[in-house]
Design a protein around this motif. Sequence first.
Motif, short mmCIF file in Angstrom:
data_model
loop_
_atom_site.label_atom_id
_atom_site.label_comp_id
_atom_site.label_asym_id
_atom_site.label_seq_id
_atom_site.Cartn_x
_atom_site.Cartn_y
_atom_site.Cartn_z
N VAL A 42 -2.83 5.50 1.47
CA VAL A 42 -3.84 4.47 1.70
C VAL A 42 -4.19 4.53 3.18
O VAL A 42 -3.30 4.48 4.03
CB VAL A 42 -3.31 3.07 1.33
CG1 VAL A 42 -4.36 2.01 1.62
CG2 VAL A 42 -2.90 3.04 -0.14
N GLU A 43 -5.47 4.66 3.50
CA GLU A 43 -5.89 4.87 4.87
C GLU A 43 -7.02 3.93 5.28
O GLU A 43 -7.81 3.49 4.43
CB GLU A 43 -6.36 6.32 5.07
CG GLU A 43 -5.35 7.38 4.68
CD GLU A 43 -4.17 7.46 5.62
OE1 GLU A 43 -4.27 6.94 6.75
OE2 GLU A 43 -3.13 8.06 5.24
N GLN A 77 -6.66 10.10 -0.73
CA GLN A 77 -6.64 8.92 0.12
C GLN A 77 -7.44 7.78 -0.51
O GLN A 77 -8.51 8.00 -1.07
CB GLN A 77 -7.20 9.25 1.50
CG GLN A 77 -6.39 10.29 2.25
CD GLN A 77 -7.06 10.69 3.55
OE1 GLN A 77 -8.22 10.40 3.79
NE2 GLN A 77 -6.30 11.37 4.41
N VAL A 78 -6.91 6.57 -0.38
CA VAL A 78 -7.56 5.37 -0.90
C VAL A 78 -7.83 4.44 0.27
O VAL A 78 -6.98 4.26 1.14
CB VAL A 78 -6.66 4.67 -1.95
CG1 VAL A 78 -7.29 3.36 -2.40
CG2 VAL A 78 -6.43 5.60 -3.13
N ASP A 79 -9.02 3.84 0.27
CA ASP A 79 -9.39 2.92 1.34
C ASP A 79 -8.49 1.69 1.31
O ASP A 79 -8.23 1.12 0.24
CB ASP A 79 -10.85 2.51 1.18
CG ASP A 79 -11.42 1.90 2.45
OD1 ASP A 79 -10.77 2.00 3.49
OD2 ASP A 79 -12.52 1.32 2.38
N CYS A 80 -8.01 1.27 2.48
CA CYS A 80 -7.12 0.12 2.54
C CYS A 80 -7.85 -1.15 2.12
O CYS A 80 -9.08 -1.23 2.20
CB CYS A 80 -6.52 -0.04 3.93
SG CYS A 80 -7.69 -0.54 5.20
N GLY A 132 1.97 -0.82 3.91
CA GLY A 132 3.20 -0.84 3.13
C GLY A 132 3.10 0.04 1.90
O GLY A 132 4.04 0.75 1.54
N VAL A 133 1.93 0.01 1.25
CA VAL A 133 1.72 0.87 0.07
C VAL A 133 1.72 2.34 0.49
O VAL A 133 2.33 3.19 -0.17
CB VAL A 133 0.39 0.52 -0.63
CG1 VAL A 133 0.12 1.50 -1.78
CG2 VAL A 133 0.44 -0.90 -1.17
N ALA A 134 1.05 2.64 1.61
CA ALA A 134 1.01 4.02 2.10
C ALA A 134 2.41 4.53 2.40
O ALA A 134 2.78 5.65 2.01
CB ALA A 134 0.12 4.09 3.34
N ASP A 135 3.19 3.73 3.13
CA ASP A 135 4.55 4.13 3.46
C ASP A 135 5.40 4.28 2.21
O ASP A 135 6.25 5.19 2.11
CB ASP A 135 5.19 3.09 4.39
CG ASP A 135 4.52 3.04 5.76
OD1 ASP A 135 3.84 4.02 6.13
OD2 ASP A 135 4.67 2.01 6.45
N MET A 136 5.19 3.38 1.25
CA MET A 136 5.96 3.39 0.01
C MET A 136 5.73 4.69 -0.76
O MET A 136 6.67 5.31 -1.27
CB MET A 136 5.56 2.19 -0.84
CG MET A 136 6.17 2.15 -2.23
SD MET A 136 5.73 0.62 -3.11
CE MET A 136 3.97 0.88 -3.39
#
Length: 236
Positions: free
Chosen positions: A191-192, A201-204, A214-218
């Motif tokens: 998520v970026e 990549q998904v827009d935050c 948090g989702v990106a890190d997860m």
Amino acid sequence: MKTNTNSYTIIYSVVLVVVVALMLASVYQALKPQQDANVMLDTQKQILYALNQDRDMTNEEAAKLWQNLVEADDMIDANGNVVEAGKQGGTEAGFQHLNSAEAKDGKLVVFRCKVDGETKYVIPVYGNGLWGPISGFIAVNGDKTTVFGAYFNHEGETAGLGAEIKDSKKWQDLFKELFANGDRDHVALSVEKKVTDPKTQVDCVTGATITSNGVADMLKAEKGGLQPYVKFFNAK
């Protein structure tokens, strides 16, 4: 015993506390099986949501779908090998390993499913958002490369902001591919703030940067994320 003495008051209070404690313990024990069943059903629904099933399903419909779609919940090791085979509809042991601590301890669970005759693998992931833990399930197609569906859960988020990771299926449907540029050793799904590759990549979520991070890190986490499953994704 005189009722107007300090000793009487103390004894009365102790007896009252003990009686109430025993009553509460009895009620807890009586309700615990139902509570555990409700927690398991909620988890099953989340996995079914990741498999793009109707989010308005009843409990009865969920139970039937679960038995029809879930072939097994396998325990695998870091090399992608099955170390404990599951069974149709999953096992209680599989659900016992569905938590962040178990995932970080290297206990990896894979739900093998069949949707419309096609194999899907549902992977649990864990992380942290703004107000507390977040979790989710990523359903991967049989090619072990593309995403079939996703569902995230974060009870403590603000409606319309961070809660969008849970409430917005439109946003969850943006997750497409696990890897980028032929690199199958590192999960690229993320998520970026600025999307340069719509496939991975998904827009935050607007107004929820910390939760989005948090989702990106997860997703990329070495423990609790998708990265520990890389060898499983690469296995034939």
